[in-house]
Design an enzyme around this catalytic site. Structure first.
Site, mmCIF file in Angstrom:
data_model
loop_
_atom_site.group_PDB
_atom_site.id
_atom_site.type_symbol
_atom_site.label_atom_id
_atom_site.label_comp_id
_atom_site.label_asym_id
_atom_site.label_seq_id
_atom_site.Cartn_x
_atom_site.Cartn_y
_atom_site.Cartn_z
ATOM 1 N N ASN A 8 -1.422 -17.025 -9.365
ATOM 2 C CA ASN A 8 -1.788 -16.789 -7.973
ATOM 3 C C ASN A 8 -3.022 -17.630 -7.688
ATOM 4 O O ASN A 8 -4.122 -17.300 -8.114
ATOM 5 C CB ASN A 8 -2.067 -15.294 -7.779
ATOM 6 N N ARG A 65 2.820 -17.364 -6.719
ATOM 7 C CA ARG A 65 2.734 -16.700 -5.433
ATOM 8 C C ARG A 65 2.475 -17.761 -4.353
ATOM 9 O O ARG A 65 1.502 -18.509 -4.438
ATOM 10 C CB ARG A 65 1.586 -15.700 -5.424
ATOM 11 N N HIS A 154 2.670 -10.004 2.515
ATOM 12 C CA HIS A 154 2.603 -8.922 1.503
ATOM 13 C C HIS A 154 3.997 -8.479 1.088
ATOM 14 O O HIS A 154 4.194 -7.336 0.656
ATOM 15 C CB HIS A 154 1.875 -7.675 2.045
ATOM 16 N N HIS A 182 0.291 -1.103 3.096
ATOM 17 C CA HIS A 182 -0.468 -1.851 2.080
ATOM 18 C C HIS A 182 -1.873 -2.046 2.640
ATOM 19 O O HIS A 182 -2.084 -2.823 3.570
ATOM 20 C CB HIS A 182 0.207 -3.208 1.817
ATOM 21 N N LEU A 183 -2.844 -1.302 2.084
ATOM 22 C CA LEU A 183 -4.203 -1.329 2.619
ATOM 23 C C LEU A 183 -5.163 -1.878 1.565
ATOM 24 O O LEU A 183 -5.668 -1.139 0.720
ATOM 25 C CB LEU A 183 -4.636 0.086 3.037
ATOM 26 N N ASN A 185 -7.835 -5.684 1.029
ATOM 27 C CA ASN A 185 -8.710 -6.473 1.890
ATOM 28 C C ASN A 185 -7.923 -6.943 3.098
ATOM 29 O O ASN A 185 -8.376 -6.854 4.224
ATOM 30 C CB ASN A 185 -9.281 -7.673 1.118
ATOM 31 N N ARG A 215 -10.548 -9.304 8.861
ATOM 32 C CA ARG A 215 -9.669 -9.782 9.936
ATOM 33 C C ARG A 215 -9.517 -8.719 11.004
ATOM 34 O O ARG A 215 -9.462 -7.525 10.706
ATOM 35 C CB ARG A 215 -8.285 -10.131 9.382
ATOM 36 N N ARG A 258 -15.278 0.979 0.577
ATOM 37 C CA ARG A 258 -16.130 1.947 -0.140
ATOM 38 C C ARG A 258 -17.509 2.046 0.499
ATOM 39 O O ARG A 258 -18.043 3.142 0.689
ATOM 40 C CB ARG A 258 -16.281 1.546 -1.613
ATOM 41 N N GLY A 306 -5.406 2.163 0.069
ATOM 42 C CA GLY A 306 -4.283 3.090 0.113
ATOM 43 C C GLY A 306 -4.148 3.926 -1.149
ATOM 44 O O GLY A 306 -3.798 5.103 -1.094
ATOM 45 N N GLU A 307 -4.452 3.314 -2.302
ATOM 46 C CA GLU A 307 -4.294 4.023 -3.576
ATOM 47 C C GLU A 307 -5.474 4.932 -3.890
ATOM 48 O O GLU A 307 -5.360 5.842 -4.701
ATOM 49 C CB GLU A 307 -4.145 3.004 -4.729
ATOM 50 N N ASN A 308 -6.631 4.651 -3.276
ATOM 51 C CA ASN A 308 -7.865 5.302 -3.723
ATOM 52 C C ASN A 308 -8.608 6.141 -2.699
ATOM 53 O O ASN A 308 -9.574 6.802 -3.053
ATOM 54 C CB ASN A 308 -8.843 4.239 -4.243
ATOM 55 N N GLU A 355 2.077 -6.397 -7.628
ATOM 56 C CA GLU A 355 2.580 -7.641 -7.048
ATOM 57 C C GLU A 355 2.930 -8.671 -8.120
ATOM 58 O O GLU A 355 3.930 -9.370 -8.014
ATOM 59 C CB GLU A 355 1.552 -8.216 -6.072
HETATM 60 P P1 ADP Z 1 -6.968 -7.368 -2.255
HETATM 61 O O1 ADP Z 1 -6.328 -7.339 -0.904
HETATM 62 O O2 ADP Z 1 -8.072 -8.363 -2.357
HETATM 63 O O3 ADP Z 1 -6.011 -7.349 -3.427
HETATM 64 P P2 ADP Z 1 -7.484 -4.589 -2.978
HETATM 65 O O4 ADP Z 1 -6.084 -4.153 -2.843
HETATM 66 O O5 ADP Z 1 -8.130 -4.593 -4.296
HETATM 67 O O6 ADP Z 1 -7.753 -5.992 -2.286
HETATM 68 O O7 ADP Z 1 -8.339 -3.664 -1.989
HETATM 69 C C1 ADP Z 1 -9.701 -3.859 -1.786
HETATM 70 C C2 ADP Z 1 -10.200 -2.765 -0.884
HETATM 71 O O8 ADP Z 1 -9.973 -1.500 -1.513
HETATM 72 C C3 ADP Z 1 -11.694 -2.840 -0.608
HETATM 73 O O9 ADP Z 1 -11.945 -2.647 0.762
HETATM 74 C C4 ADP Z 1 -12.241 -1.672 -1.403
HETATM 75 O O10 ADP Z 1 -13.381 -1.123 -0.809
HETATM 76 C C5 ADP Z 1 -11.101 -0.700 -1.308
HETATM 77 N N1 ADP Z 1 -11.243 0.364 -2.312
HETATM 78 C C6 ADP Z 1 -11.171 0.271 -3.660
HETATM 79 N N2 ADP Z 1 -11.436 1.483 -4.222
HETATM 80 C C7 ADP Z 1 -11.666 2.353 -3.203
HETATM 81 C C8 ADP Z 1 -11.993 3.737 -3.106
HETATM 82 N N3 ADP Z 1 -12.146 4.493 -4.197
HETATM 83 N N4 ADP Z 1 -12.147 4.276 -1.881
HETATM 84 C C9 ADP Z 1 -12.000 3.525 -0.773
HETATM 85 N N5 ADP Z 1 -11.714 2.233 -0.788
HETATM 86 C C10 ADP Z 1 -11.538 1.637 -1.979
#
Ligand code: ADP
Length: 371
Positions: A8, A65, A154, A182-183, A185, A215, A258, A306-308, A355
């Site tokens: 990538n 990619r 995505h 998909h949330l 950056n 964005r 975060r 989305g995951e966290n 991915e």
């Molecule tokens: P990319 O699109 O670069 O692959 P990621 O999927 O890693 O990015 O997502 C990055 C985003 O996820 C950042 O905004 C980061 O703050 C957010 N993030 C990571 N961990 C957490 C968390 N525990 N709570 C909220 N947001 C989080």
């Protein structure tokens, strides 16, 4: 041969992952390529370094990619000179993304000439969106001449998590309707009917749709004319404003969710409003895609936010019980795979995206279908 190398390439980075089947043998990131004090002088040196340090013998394929496949690539494709030339032709559609992938492709073809190279496009999964979800209501000839339409991005992530969601529900993919969020950056929402994308929030570029790290997501296009005419901003500067200095960054000065959430917890009103704007946009897309799909089995969150982030998931879907959507606070707080209560009409899921694995599998599928 079961090994696949996934590359990538960013403009100044090379992310790699070496798979044997679905096992990750090694992974890494070569950064600040071409910069003073960076890891490598250029992408060729970066890949050479990778070859010197990682055993790349016995590769079945290299999966690359590639962000934009335009309307020329609707599935993953084994790379030939013609494919490279076509990806080059698509650079105007993705000036910020495709050149880096091309560099990676060309270097890998030179350094690993005996290994099939496969281009895996972010856009390809969305090739199934019907015309009414692709075309905008503008002059037909202008749109056709300049390739003005929705492509969506995505795709590898939406494809992977929608399939995984179907698997978790124990339903055949063909009978499963999912909204995937998909949330990261960059962020996008997709409506998936029976395994096929039928609507997605990103457009001709990855700029439209949801609020993202830097964005803007959707805005009225008149904003561009106004900033150009009244504020005298050149067009490149407006592009920079909307792609790098908007979203959470523009609203709060911080692009990282975060940090925005920490500031919100401390009572920062800008961060609180940014959070509300972010969640409100998500809710608008979920509502739209519920209507597009008519019947939805699951809503799935993925990628960094989305995951966290339980608060974002609750912020996006809270109070929608009348629509069959419930978020269980305990399950949500523990980032469980299913965060809706048992027996909910719509299952709410959290599925970590993979991915790179999806790219590796696509690369295998592409060489398999060639031979
Ligand atoms: P990319 O699109 O670069 O692959 P990621 O999927 O890693 O990015 O997502 C990055 C985003 O996820 C950042 O905004 C980061 O703050 C957010 N993030 C990571 N961990 C957490 C968390 N525990 N709570 C909220 N947001 C989080």
């Amino acid at each position: 041969m079961t090994r696949v190398l996934v590359l990538n390439c960013g403009s100044s980075s090379l992310r790699y992952r070496l798979f044997d089947g679905s096992d990750v043998l090694t992974k890494g990131l070569i950064q600040r390529i071409g910069e003073a004090g960076g890891d490598a002088a250029d992408h060729r040196e970066a890949l050479q370094r990778l070859m010197d340090t990682v055993d790349l013998t016995g590769l079945a394929a290299v999966g690359h990619r590639v962000v934009h496949g335009g309307d020329r690539f609707t599935s993953s494709t084994v790379v030939t000179d013609d494919v490279v030339a076509t990806i080059e032709e698509l650079v105007p559609l993705a000036p910020l993304h495709n050149p880096a992938a091309l560099t990676g492709l060309e270097v890998a073809r030179k350094l690993l000439p005996e290994v099939p190279q496969v281009a895996v496009f972010d856009t390809a999964f969305h090739a199934t969106i019907p015309p009414e979800g692709v075309r905008w209501a503008i002059d037909r000839e202008v749109a056709e001449r300049w390739g003005i339409r929705r492509y969506g991005f995505h795709g590898t992530s939406h494809a992977y998590v929608s399939r995984e969601t179907g698997r978790m529900l124990g339903k055949p993919v063909a009978e499963t309707n999912v909204i995937t969020l998909h949330l990261g950056n960059g962020s996008s929402a997709t409506a998936v009917r029976g395994g096929r994308s039928v609507a997605t929030s990103m457009g001709m570029s990855p700029l439209s749709g949801l609020v993202m790290g830097t964005r803007s997501g959707d805005i009225d296009p008149s904003v561009v004319f106004h900033l150009h005419r009244e504020a005298g901003l050149p067009i490149d500067e407006i592009e920079e404003l909307l792609t790098r200095r908007s979203g959470l960054q523009g609203l709060t000065g911080d692009n990282d969710m975060r940090t925005v959430l920490e500031r919100r917890d401390q009572g920062d009103s800008e961060a609180a409003l940014a959070f509300e704007i972010y969640c409100r946009r998500l809710r608008e897309y979920v509502g739209a895609y519920l209507a597009v799909l008519g019947r939805v089995d699951a809503i799935t969150f993925t990628a960094g936010v989305g995951e966290n982030s339980p608060v974002v998931r609750e912020g996006a879907l809270g109070g929608l019980e009348a629509l069959g959507i419930t978020v269980d606070p305990d399950r949500n707080g523990r980032n469980e795979l299913i965060i809706s209560p048992d027996g909910s009409p719509i299952t709410v899921c959290v599925v970590p995206t993979e991915e790179e694995l999806e790219i590796a599998e696509e690369a295998r599928r592409a060489i398999g279908s060639e031979s």
